[in-house]
Write a protein that holds these residues in place. Structure first.
Motif, short mmCIF file in Angstrom:
data_model
loop_
_atom_site.label_atom_id
_atom_site.label_comp_id
_atom_site.label_asym_id
_atom_site.label_seq_id
_atom_site.Cartn_x
_atom_site.Cartn_y
_atom_site.Cartn_z
N PHE A 83 -32.58 -2.89 52.85
CA PHE A 83 -33.24 -4.16 53.14
C PHE A 83 -34.16 -4.65 52.03
O PHE A 83 -34.36 -5.85 51.89
CB PHE A 83 -34.03 -4.05 54.45
N TYR A 84 -34.73 -3.74 51.24
CA TYR A 84 -35.72 -4.17 50.27
C TYR A 84 -35.25 -4.08 48.83
O TYR A 84 -35.62 -4.88 48.00
CB TYR A 84 -37.01 -3.37 50.43
N LYS A 85 -34.46 -3.08 48.50
CA LYS A 85 -34.01 -2.90 47.12
C LYS A 85 -32.49 -2.81 47.13
O LYS A 85 -31.93 -1.72 47.09
CB LYS A 85 -34.60 -1.63 46.53
N LYS A 86 -31.84 -3.92 47.18
CA LYS A 86 -30.39 -3.94 47.34
C LYS A 86 -29.65 -3.49 46.08
O LYS A 86 -28.48 -3.21 46.13
CB LYS A 86 -29.93 -5.33 47.75
N GLU A 87 -30.31 -3.44 44.96
CA GLU A 87 -29.66 -3.01 43.74
C GLU A 87 -30.67 -2.28 42.89
O GLU A 87 -31.86 -2.28 43.17
CB GLU A 87 -29.09 -4.20 42.98
N GLY A 88 -30.22 -1.66 41.87
CA GLY A 88 -31.13 -1.01 40.95
C GLY A 88 -31.10 0.50 41.07
O GLY A 88 -30.21 1.11 41.65
N ILE A 89 -32.14 1.08 40.52
CA ILE A 89 -32.19 2.52 40.38
C ILE A 89 -32.37 3.23 41.73
O ILE A 89 -31.92 4.36 41.88
CB ILE A 89 -33.31 2.92 39.39
N ALA A 90 -32.97 2.59 42.70
CA ALA A 90 -33.16 3.22 44.01
C ALA A 90 -31.83 3.55 44.67
O ALA A 90 -31.67 4.62 45.27
CB ALA A 90 -33.99 2.31 44.92
N VAL A 91 -30.85 2.67 44.55
CA VAL A 91 -29.53 2.91 45.12
C VAL A 91 -28.85 4.08 44.42
O VAL A 91 -28.23 4.94 45.05
CB VAL A 91 -28.66 1.64 45.04
N ILE A 92 -28.97 4.13 43.10
CA ILE A 92 -28.34 5.20 42.33
C ILE A 92 -28.96 6.55 42.67
O ILE A 92 -28.26 7.54 42.88
CB ILE A 92 -28.44 4.90 40.82
N VAL A 93 -30.29 6.62 42.73
CA VAL A 93 -30.96 7.87 43.06
C VAL A 93 -30.63 8.31 44.48
O VAL A 93 -30.36 9.48 44.73
CB VAL A 93 -32.49 7.74 42.85
N TYR A 94 -30.63 7.37 45.42
CA TYR A 94 -30.28 7.72 46.81
C TYR A 94 -28.85 8.25 46.88
O TYR A 94 -28.58 9.24 47.55
CB TYR A 94 -30.45 6.53 47.74
N ILE A 124 -34.94 12.32 36.72
CA ILE A 124 -35.44 11.96 35.38
C ILE A 124 -34.30 11.46 34.49
O ILE A 124 -34.43 10.43 33.82
CB ILE A 124 -36.18 13.15 34.73
N CYS A 125 -33.18 12.15 34.49
CA CYS A 125 -32.03 11.74 33.67
C CYS A 125 -31.47 10.39 34.12
O CYS A 125 -31.14 9.54 33.28
CB CYS A 125 -30.94 12.80 33.71
N ILE A 126 -31.38 10.19 35.42
CA ILE A 126 -30.89 8.90 35.93
C ILE A 126 -31.82 7.78 35.49
O ILE A 126 -31.38 6.72 35.06
CB ILE A 126 -30.75 8.94 37.47
N THR A 127 -33.12 8.02 35.58
CA THR A 127 -34.10 7.00 35.18
C THR A 127 -33.98 6.68 33.70
O THR A 127 -34.00 5.51 33.30
CB THR A 127 -35.53 7.48 35.51
N ILE A 128 -33.87 7.71 32.88
CA ILE A 128 -33.76 7.49 31.43
C ILE A 128 -32.49 6.72 31.09
O ILE A 128 -32.53 5.73 30.35
CB ILE A 128 -33.81 8.84 30.67
N PHE A 129 -31.36 7.15 31.65
CA PHE A 129 -30.11 6.46 31.35
C PHE A 129 -30.11 5.03 31.90
O PHE A 129 -29.57 4.12 31.26
CB PHE A 129 -28.91 7.23 31.89
N TYR A 130 -30.70 4.83 33.04
CA TYR A 130 -30.78 3.48 33.61
C TYR A 130 -31.60 2.56 32.71
O TYR A 130 -31.20 1.43 32.43
CB TYR A 130 -31.38 3.56 35.01
N LYS A 131 -32.73 3.06 32.25
CA LYS A 131 -33.58 2.26 31.36
C LYS A 131 -32.89 1.99 30.04
O LYS A 131 -32.97 0.88 29.50
CB LYS A 131 -34.92 2.97 31.11
N LEU A 132 -32.19 2.99 29.50
CA LEU A 132 -31.47 2.80 28.23
C LEU A 132 -30.35 1.78 28.38
O LEU A 132 -30.13 0.95 27.49
CB LEU A 132 -30.91 4.13 27.73
N LEU A 133 -29.63 1.84 29.47
CA LEU A 133 -28.54 0.88 29.68
C LEU A 133 -29.06 -0.53 29.90
O LEU A 133 -28.41 -1.50 29.49
CB LEU A 133 -27.67 1.32 30.85
N LEU A 134 -30.22 -0.67 30.55
CA LEU A 134 -30.80 -2.01 30.72
C LEU A 134 -31.24 -2.59 29.39
O LEU A 134 -31.07 -3.78 29.14
CB LEU A 134 -31.96 -1.96 31.69
N LYS A 135 -31.82 -1.77 28.52
CA LYS A 135 -32.26 -2.25 27.20
C LYS A 135 -31.06 -2.62 26.35
O LYS A 135 -31.12 -3.56 25.57
CB LYS A 135 -33.08 -1.16 26.49
N ARG A 136 -29.98 -1.88 26.52
CA ARG A 136 -28.78 -2.13 25.72
C ARG A 136 -28.12 -3.46 26.08
O ARG A 136 -27.60 -4.15 25.23
CB ARG A 136 -27.79 -0.99 25.94
N ASN A 137 -28.15 -3.82 27.36
CA ASN A 137 -27.55 -5.07 27.78
C ASN A 137 -28.48 -6.21 27.45
O ASN A 137 -28.18 -7.32 27.30
CB ASN A 137 -27.25 -5.08 29.29
#
Length: 137
Positions: A83-94, A124-137
């Protein structure tokens, strides 16, 4: 009849005891392999569901309370992500951390996998890769 152990959570918290053995080497090593075999119509097996470990460590009431808490916590996490975070890192971590729910009928994985340093490293790895992929795009 399950053999009694003086260590609480000896079947479900094996990872925690292994980390404690690193700090306190005099602790005894726990055997989480189930040596209790049952006989059904000529078939001998020691295959149990996850409930065997919970019932052995915490009793029937403790097992019921833990299953209730697991359901409430995982349902709350799912609902809040839905309901609150339909996309992003929260879905990937869950998605990466909810797999023990699906393996529950086969084996205990909630305590063995979620309460471990591997889960921390995974987040930690998911967060790092997520941040790196966002910067790359």
């Amino acid at each position: 009849i399950y053999p009694s152990s003086v260590d609480p959570g000896s079947m479900t918290l094996a990872n925690v005891y292994e980390k404690l053995r690193f700090v306190f080497p005099t602790m005894t090593r726990l055997n989480t392999y189930n040596t209790n075999f049952v006989h059904f119509d000529g078939i001998t097996t020691n295959v149990y569901t996850a409930l065997m470990r919970y019932i052995r460590d915490y009793g029937y009431i403790g097992c019921t309370i833990l299953m209730f808490l697991f359901g409430i916590i995982s349902g709350f996490c799912y609902s809040s992500i839905k309901f609150y975070k339909k996309e992003g890192i929260a879905v990937i971590v869950y998605a990466a951390l909810c797999f023990p729910i699906f393996l529950f009928c086969r084996e205990e994985r909630i305590f063995m996998n979620l309460i471990s340093t591997t889960s921390v490293y995974l987040v930690i790895c998911i967060t790092i890769f997520y941040k790196l992929l966002l910067k790359r795009n």
